[in-house]
Write an enzyme that holds these catalytic residues in place. Structure first.
Site, PDB file in Angstrom:
ATOM      1  N   THR A  99       0.858  -1.177   0.000  1.00 16.88           N
ATOM      2  CA  THR A  99       0.000   0.000   0.000  1.00 16.88           C
ATOM      3  C   THR A  99       0.893   1.226   0.000  1.00 16.88           C
ATOM      4  OG1 THR A  99      -1.432   1.355   1.413  1.00 16.88           O
ATOM      5  CG2 THR A  99      -0.175  -0.349   2.505  1.00 16.88           C
ATOM      6  N   CYS A 148      -1.923   5.048  -5.267  1.00 19.70           N
ATOM      7  CA  CYS A 148      -2.706   4.177  -4.397  1.00 19.70           C
ATOM      8  C   CYS A 148      -2.876   2.890  -5.180  1.00 19.70           C
ATOM      9  CB  CYS A 148      -4.053   4.801  -4.057  1.00 19.70           C
ATOM     10  SG  CYS A 148      -5.132   3.676  -3.142  1.00 19.70           S
TER      11      CYS A 148
END
Length: 233
Positions: A83, A196
């Protein structure tokens, strides 16, 4: 082959992409029935998200550091935080183990530099776009980073948490992201960092007038290269 440790679940939608990309990458490099040697620690994202919103980053970092230690005990030779946003605590996680943590922003910035670009737009969570932990890391590679305005940042963030992390893909959101990208390009962005990992589920090269840099894919490619490099490198 070295064993790759994955700190995932943030969200599991993109962690599943990491698993696919790692295995495809090893198969492409080695052929036949080869696949990636990896171990996964998947957290409960709801717990992490509550800490993010509350600004309790050290506590979130403690949770990921525990995950890193578990992965090391399971035999991981290198680690990935799957992430972008939680790279805010990358140093805290790296300090918990004695194996390398491959930083996602470094892999991304290297790809941008290889493409010959110097000014890039950044899409991601509000944390990633508005705080300096990620932008400064990318800028440290000699790149200029542009972020959307406040309204566009709010839209990008909402789609990530309310849709993409839940596996929801909407054409209207893809179109809205396209408009955000267009405004960044008009402001001078030569490329677009999909900062992202879930954004890659919504936006591809065909949705942008400039090159896009898919961070999960670039991170996975760097991990495959490291896993297949000779020991000691």
């Amino acid at each position: 082959m070295k064993t790759i440790g994955l700190i995932g679940g943030m969200s599991w939608e993109s962690t599943a992409e990491y698993y696919r990309l790692l295995n495809e990458g090893v198969r492409e490099r080695l052929g036949g029935l080869h696949s990636a040697k990896c171990v996964l620690y998947s957290v409960d994202f709801a717990e992490i998200e509550r800490l993010q919103v509350a600004g309790r980053w050290t506590e979130a970092g403690d949770m990921l550091a525990d995950a890193a230690r578990s992965l090391r005990a399971a035999g991981a030779d290198l680690l990935l935080i799957c992430t972008n946003t939680m790279h805010k605590v990358a140093d805290q996680v790296a300090a918990a183990v004695d194996v390398p943590l491959l930083h996602l922003a470094d892999a991304t910035a290297a790809a941008v530099r290889t493409a010959g670009l110097t000014r890039v737009g950044l899409l991601g969570t509000a944390f990633t776009m508005e705080q300096d932990f990620y932008r400064d890391r990318v800028a440290g590679h000699g790149l200029e980073v542009l972020v959307p305005d406040a309204d566009d940042r709010a839209l990008v963030h909402r789609v990530i948490y309310d849709e993409l992390c839940l596996g929801v893909i909407r054409e209207e959101s893809r179109a809205a992201y396209g408009e955000v990208i267009g405004r960044l390009v008009a402001a001078g962005a030569e490329g677009m960092i999909l900062g992202c990992t879930e954004i890659e589920l919504l936006v591809g090269p065909e949705h942008s007038p400039v090159p896009v840099f898919a961070t999960a894919r670039l991170h996975a490619e760097a991990a495959v290269a490291a896993a297949l490099a000779p020991r000691g490198r």
